[in-house]
Design a protein around this motif. Sequence first.
Motif, PDB file in Angstrom:
ATOM      1  N   ASN A   1       0.827  -1.199   0.000  1.00  0.00           N
ATOM      2  CA  ASN A   1       0.000   0.000   0.000  1.00  0.00           C
ATOM      3  C   ASN A   1       0.863   1.251   0.000  1.00  0.00           C
ATOM      4  N   ASP A   2       0.452   2.218  -0.788  1.00  0.00           N
ATOM      5  CA  ASP A   2       1.166   3.483  -0.857  1.00  0.00           C
ATOM      6  C   ASP A   2       0.912   4.295   0.405  1.00  0.00           C
ATOM      7  N   ARG A   3       1.976   4.839   0.965  1.00  0.00           N
ATOM      8  CA  ARG A   3       1.889   5.694   2.134  1.00  0.00           C
ATOM      9  C   ARG A   3       2.761   6.932   1.922  1.00  0.00           C
ATOM     10  N   THR A   4       2.519   7.951   2.736  1.00  0.00           N
ATOM     11  CA  THR A   4       3.281   9.191   2.660  1.00  0.00           C
ATOM     12  C   THR A   4       3.793   9.547   4.043  1.00  0.00           C
ATOM     13  N   LEU A   5       5.091   9.784   4.161  1.00  0.00           N
ATOM     14  CA  LEU A   5       5.660  10.163   5.447  1.00  0.00           C
ATOM     15  C   LEU A   5       5.223  11.577   5.822  1.00  0.00           C
ATOM     16  N   PRO A   6       4.968  11.817   7.106  1.00  0.00           N
ATOM     17  CA  PRO A   6       4.542  13.160   7.527  1.00  0.00           C
ATOM     18  C   PRO A   6       5.681  14.163   7.388  1.00  0.00           C
ATOM     19  N   GLN A   7       5.323  15.402   7.313  1.00  0.00           N
ATOM     20  CA  GLN A   7       6.233  16.553   7.221  1.00  0.00           C
ATOM     21  C   GLN A   7       7.007  16.595   5.899  1.00  0.00           C
ATOM     22  N   THR A   8       7.734  15.521   5.564  1.00  0.00           N
ATOM     23  CA  THR A   8       8.542  15.532   4.344  1.00  0.00           C
ATOM     24  C   THR A   8       7.730  15.151   3.109  1.00  0.00           C
ATOM     25  N   ALA A   9       6.581  14.481   3.290  1.00  0.00           N
ATOM     26  CA  ALA A   9       5.719  14.038   2.186  1.00  0.00           C
ATOM     27  C   ALA A   9       6.428  13.076   1.245  1.00  0.00           C
ATOM     28  N   ILE A  10       7.429  12.360   1.734  1.00  0.00           N
ATOM     29  CA  ILE A  10       8.135  11.384   0.896  1.00  0.00           C
ATOM     30  C   ILE A  10       7.279  10.118   0.799  1.00  0.00           C
ATOM     31  N   PRO A  11       6.999   9.637  -0.410  1.00  0.00           N
ATOM     32  CA  PRO A  11       6.183   8.423  -0.540  1.00  0.00           C
ATOM     33  C   PRO A  11       7.004   7.163  -0.263  1.00  0.00           C
ATOM     34  N   TYR A  12       6.329   6.153   0.247  1.00  0.00           N
ATOM     35  CA  TYR A  12       6.947   4.844   0.432  1.00  0.00           C
ATOM     36  C   TYR A  12       5.855   3.791   0.315  1.00  0.00           C
ATOM     37  N   VAL A  13       6.270   2.534   0.196  1.00  0.00           N
ATOM     38  CA  VAL A  13       5.328   1.426   0.060  1.00  0.00           C
ATOM     39  C   VAL A  13       5.354   0.599   1.340  1.00  0.00           C
ATOM     40  N   LEU A  14       4.186   0.429   1.943  1.00  0.00           N
ATOM     41  CA  LEU A  14       4.042  -0.388   3.148  1.00  0.00           C
ATOM     42  C   LEU A  14       3.814  -1.842   2.724  1.00  0.00           C
ATOM     43  N   HIS A  15       4.818  -2.687   2.932  1.00  0.00           N
ATOM     44  CA  HIS A  15       4.726  -4.105   2.593  1.00  0.00           C
ATOM     45  C   HIS A  15       4.277  -4.891   3.824  1.00  0.00           C
ATOM     46  N   THR A  16       3.315  -5.778   3.665  1.00  0.00           N
ATOM     47  CA  THR A  16       2.855  -6.625   4.763  1.00  0.00           C
ATOM     48  C   THR A  16       2.562  -8.029   4.249  1.00  0.00           C
ATOM     49  N   GLN A  17       3.131  -9.037   4.915  1.00  0.00           N
ATOM     50  CA  GLN A  17       2.799 -10.434   4.641  1.00  0.00           C
ATOM     51  C   GLN A  17       2.412 -11.095   5.953  1.00  0.00           C
ATOM     52  N   SER A  18       1.210 -11.660   5.993  1.00  0.00           N
ATOM     53  CA  SER A  18       0.687 -12.241   7.224  1.00  0.00           C
ATOM     54  C   SER A  18       0.152 -13.647   6.935  1.00  0.00           C
ATOM     55  N   ILE A  19       0.566 -14.607   7.767  1.00  0.00           N
ATOM     56  CA  ILE A  19       0.106 -15.992   7.647  1.00  0.00           C
ATOM     57  C   ILE A  19      -0.433 -16.441   9.002  1.00  0.00           C
ATOM     58  N   ARG A  20      -1.672 -16.952   9.024  1.00  0.00           N
ATOM     59  CA  ARG A  20      -2.266 -17.476  10.259  1.00  0.00           C
ATOM     60  C   ARG A  20      -2.873 -18.843   9.978  1.00  0.00           C
ATOM     61  N   GLY A  21      -2.702 -19.764  10.923  1.00  0.00           N
ATOM     62  CA  GLY A  21      -3.284 -21.096  10.806  1.00  0.00           C
ATOM     63  C   GLY A  21      -3.830 -21.573  12.134  1.00  0.00           C
ATOM     64  N   GLN A  22      -4.953 -22.273  12.098  1.00  0.00           N
ATOM     65  CA  GLN A  22      -5.620 -22.711  13.322  1.00  0.00           C
ATOM     66  C   GLN A  22      -6.079 -24.159  13.189  1.00  0.00           C
ATOM     67  N   VAL A  23      -5.885 -24.944  14.252  1.00  0.00           N
ATOM     68  CA  VAL A  23      -6.374 -26.324  14.334  1.00  0.00           C
ATOM     69  C   VAL A  23      -7.049 -26.495  15.685  1.00  0.00           C
ATOM     70  N   LYS A  24      -8.266 -27.065  15.686  1.00  0.00           N
ATOM     71  CA  LYS A  24      -9.013 -27.246  16.922  1.00  0.00           C
ATOM     72  C   LYS A  24      -9.648 -28.623  16.940  1.00  0.00           C
ATOM     73  N   LEU A  25      -9.494 -29.337  18.057  1.00  0.00           N
ATOM     74  CA  LEU A  25     -10.102 -30.648  18.263  1.00  0.00           C
ATOM     75  C   LEU A  25     -11.041 -30.575  19.456  1.00  0.00           C
ATOM     76  N   THR A  26     -12.213 -31.192  19.312  1.00  0.00           N
ATOM     77  CA  THR A  26     -13.203 -31.250  20.387  1.00  0.00           C
ATOM     78  C   THR A  26     -13.652 -32.692  20.539  1.00  0.00           C
ATOM     79  N   ALA A  27     -13.723 -33.177  21.783  1.00  0.00           N
ATOM     80  CA  ALA A  27     -14.074 -34.570  22.017  1.00  0.00           C
ATOM     81  C   ALA A  27     -15.014 -34.701  23.200  1.00  0.00           C
ATOM     82  N   THR A  28     -15.961 -35.618  23.091  1.00  0.00           N
ATOM     83  CA  THR A  28     -16.813 -36.022  24.206  1.00  0.00           C
ATOM     84  C   THR A  28     -16.400 -37.428  24.598  1.00  0.00           C
ATOM     85  N   VAL A  29     -15.746 -37.576  25.752  1.00  0.00           N
ATOM     86  CA  VAL A  29     -15.200 -38.873  26.159  1.00  0.00           C
ATOM     87  C   VAL A  29     -16.197 -39.677  26.960  1.00  0.00           C
TER      88      VAL A  29
END
Length: 298
Positions: free
Chosen positions: A119-147
Motif C-alpha cells: 500500500n502506498d503511504r506518505t511520510l509526515p512533514q517531508t511528504a516522501i512516498p513509500y510502500v508499506l509491505h505486509t505479509q501475514s500468515i495465520r493457521g488454526q487447528v481445533k479438536l473437540t471430544a466427548t469422552v
Amino acid sequence: FLIDGTDVNDNLFGTADPLFIEDAIDQTQVLTSGISAEYGRFSGGVVNVVSRWGGNMFSGSFRETWTNSTWSGHTPFEEANNAPRTNKLNKIHEATFGGPFVRNRLWFFTAGRFRQTENDRTLPQTAIPYVLHTQSIRGQVKLTATVATSHAFSGQYLGSRVRSREPAFGFTIDPAAIMSPEYPNSQFVVNYRGTVGSNAFAEVQYSTKQSGFRNAGGTSADIFESPIINPNPLAAYNAPYFDASDPEDRDNHQVTGSLSYLFSRWGRHDLKGGTEFFKTTNRGGNSQTSTGFVFDAE
C-alpha cells in the motif's frame, strides 16, 4: 481481550495480539458493565471472542478480500504534495474446514488466512512516498471430544507470523528510518468441561500465548547511522529506531479452574467459585538503537 478464554493482551501496551481468523469466529461478547468477578484484571471492559468448532457434518468456507490503494481518496496533506497511488491489487485469502473424525465423539476444525499487501503511504512533514509491505500468515487447528456423557475436552493451536516493511513510529519522516520486522505469535489452549454429580459443573483450562519481535530496528553499529529525534515538531529520521539484534518475547501462561453448584432449596441458587494462575514473562534487552546512541536534534 480474551480469545477462547486466553488473555491475548500485549504485556506492555494492553493491545490485542492478532491471534484470530475472522471466518473462524463463532461469537463475540462485549462486556462493559456488571462484569462478573471471574474475569478479573480488567480496567473498563472485556471483549471475549469464541472460535468455531467442528460438528457432525463436514462444512467449510472460502473468502477473498481485495483492496487497492487507488480505491481510496487522498488526504489533504497528500493532495497538497501530489502523493502517488500505485494501481496494485492486494488480496487476502481465508478458508475454513471442519467436521467429524468420529460422529458424536470427536470433531475437528481448521482455518487459515494469508495476506500479502503493498500500500502506498506518505511520510509526515517531508511528504516522501513509500510502500508499506505486509505479509501475514495465520493457521488454526481445533479438536473437540466427548469422552463420556457430559464430559468434553477441547484443544486448539493458532500460529501467526507477520513480516512487514514499516516505520517504527507514526512521526517517522525519513525512508532511511524504515525497518523490516517480523512478529511471530502463537496460542495454545486445552480445556475440560463436565458435570460433577447431579448439581455441579466444573471447568479447567490451561493456555499459553507467545508473542515475539524479530529484526525490529537498525542493523548497523556505525555511530553515523544512529537514529535522530527532533522534539518540535516531533520527528524521527536518519536510521531505524530500536535494535534488530535484540529480539524480544512477551509471553503469558494461564491456568484457570471453576466449580458451579446449583441448588433449589428456598428458591433457585447458583454458586460459583474459581481460581486463576496468571504469569507474564518479558525477555529482551529493550535496546533503543543498534549503535548505542540516539541523538536529539534541537
